[in-house]
Scaffold this motif. Structure first.
Motif, short mmCIF file in Angstrom:
data_model
loop_
_atom_site.label_atom_id
_atom_site.label_comp_id
_atom_site.label_asym_id
_atom_site.label_seq_id
_atom_site.Cartn_x
_atom_site.Cartn_y
_atom_site.Cartn_z
N ALA A 1 1.19 -0.91 0.12
CA ALA A 1 -0.19 -0.29 0.61
C ALA A 1 1.20 1.29 0.13
O ALA A 1 0.40 2.01 -0.81
N ILE A 2 1.85 1.40 0.47
CA ILE A 2 2.70 2.32 0.97
C ILE A 2 4.04 2.65 -0.63
O ILE A 2 2.95 3.89 -1.29
N SER A 3 4.31 1.62 -1.39
CA SER A 3 4.52 1.64 -3.03
C SER A 3 3.57 2.17 -3.51
O SER A 3 3.97 3.27 -4.22
N ALA A 4 1.86 1.68 -3.53
CA ALA A 4 1.16 2.28 -4.54
C ALA A 4 0.71 3.91 -4.06
O ALA A 4 0.18 4.13 -4.71
N ASP A 5 0.73 4.12 -3.07
CA ASP A 5 0.23 5.25 -2.47
C ASP A 5 1.35 6.54 -2.90
O ASP A 5 0.80 7.37 -3.03
N LEU A 6 2.65 5.89 -2.45
CA LEU A 6 4.30 6.84 -3.44
C LEU A 6 4.20 6.96 -4.32
O LEU A 6 5.00 7.82 -5.29
N GLY A 7 3.17 5.75 -5.31
CA GLY A 7 4.02 5.05 -6.20
C GLY A 7 5.53 5.17 -6.68
O GLY A 7 6.42 5.31 -7.43
N ILE A 8 5.78 4.49 -6.00
CA ILE A 8 7.34 4.32 -5.87
C ILE A 8 7.27 2.53 -5.47
O ILE A 8 6.51 1.84 -5.54
N SER A 9 8.45 1.40 -6.19
CA SER A 9 8.34 0.04 -6.51
C SER A 9 8.29 -0.43 -5.18
O SER A 9 8.87 0.28 -4.48
N LEU A 10 8.42 -1.72 -4.91
CA LEU A 10 7.95 -2.33 -3.40
C LEU A 10 9.37 -2.25 -2.98
O LEU A 10 9.72 -2.10 -1.91
N GLN A 11 10.31 -2.63 -3.57
CA GLN A 11 12.15 -2.36 -3.19
C GLN A 11 12.31 -1.16 -2.91
O GLN A 11 13.02 -1.34 -2.42
N SER A 12 11.84 -0.79 -3.61
CA SER A 12 12.25 0.98 -3.17
C SER A 12 11.48 1.51 -1.55
O SER A 12 12.07 2.02 -0.50
N THR A 13 10.53 0.84 -1.27
CA THR A 13 9.86 0.83 -0.20
C THR A 13 11.05 0.62 1.03
O THR A 13 11.33 1.08 1.99
N PHE A 14 11.27 -1.18 0.08
CA PHE A 14 12.23 -1.83 1.29
C PHE A 14 13.33 -1.56 1.90
O PHE A 14 13.32 -0.63 2.86
N THR A 15 14.23 -0.27 1.12
CA THR A 15 15.01 0.39 0.69
C THR A 15 15.12 1.90 1.69
O THR A 15 15.82 2.05 2.43
#
Length: 265
Positions: free
Chosen positions: A219-233
């Motif tokens: 949900a964070i990735s979708a809300d911010l428009g970034i990849s899931l890997q970027s969210t983890f990073t």
């Protein structure tokens, strides 16, 4: 059929993305991207002055690693030595955004210049401000040593867009004003004003805010428009800066700061 544009319109000077992001979590990132595209701005910081002449840092985003430290130092007491301060309060009755005097190192004391220019590798600055009721929103655009100073073309572009962007910044933070009934807004203020959360970059703050608000990584990735890997990073970097390894520890930091009687008054 291609849509027509008003005379004098230029995509290069288009601030529409920042205006459309007002009130949204993506506003800081959209703002700095707009500034980079239009005038090669490296970093942006927003401060407020209130009736009692105290200062507060609302936004710190861009390419200056020690931005949070600068925001805290300026809000603490260095705002008293800012040569733009007198101009800002002289313009208190103004209802429109205004551009501050051109940057010159000789305007600043040696101690101020060392902390805010030499230590931060800042070589140029452009500033605008706008009074809204009893609060002034003071918006600063910077260039760093590796970028060099603003050229004349970039300065002219900033002069053209600064009033509109200053008004957009004021409107955004009015829309994001903290409310006793809105926990997300309280958390946003917490991340902007309270150590150790102020050590985080804008993206790291945005990810942590959503973790605290109950968002899943997807949900964070979708809300911010970034990849899931970027969210983890971003999460990993934030946790490292905060000296924690789990979501529970992040909650503990936030709850401790929210419970402090000196916060969010």
């Amino acid at each position: 059929m291609e849509a027509s544009r008003a005379p004098g319109w230029s995509h290069d000077n288009d601030i529409a993305p920042a205006v459309l992001a007002i009130g949204r979590p993506s506003f800081p990132q959209t703002l700095i991207e707009t500034l980079r595209r239009i005038a090669g701005v490296g970093h942006c910081m927003v401060f407020t002055f209130d009736d009692d002449r105290s200062a507060r840092c609302l936004l710190d985003i861009g390419n200056i690693p020690i931005g949070p430290d600068l925001g805290a130092a300026y809000s603490g007491h260095f705002h008293l030595a800012d040569p733009n301060r007198d101009t800002i309060f002289r313009e208190r009755a103004s209802v429109s955004p205004f551009v501050l005097p051109a940057f010159a190192r000789r305007m600043y004391s040696a101690r101020y210049a060392k902390i805010f220019f030499e230590d931060a590798d800042i070589v140029d600055k452009f500033a605008t401000a706008i009074w809204v009721d009893r609060t002034c929103f003071y918006v600063n655009f910077y260039r760093t040593l590796d970028q060099g100073r603003f050229n004349s073309h970039q300065v002219e572009r900033l002069k053209g867009i600064a009033p509109g962007l200053g008004a957009a910044v004021a409107r955004h933070f009015q829309a994001q004003a903290p409310s006793d009934h809105n926990p997300f807004h309280k958390l946003e203020v917490l991340f902007s004003t309270s150590a150790p959360l102020t050590r985080l970059t804008c993206r790291e703050r945005e990810v942590c805010l959503r973790i605290l608000s109950g968002f899943s990584s997807e949900a964070i990735s979708a809300d911010l428009g970034i990849s899931l890997q970027s969210t983890f990073t971003y999460r990993k970097r934030a946790y490292k800066k905060l000296g924690i390894v789990s979501q529970n520890e992040l909650f503990a930091i936030a709850l401790r700061l929210l419970a402090s009687p000196h916060r969010l008054n």
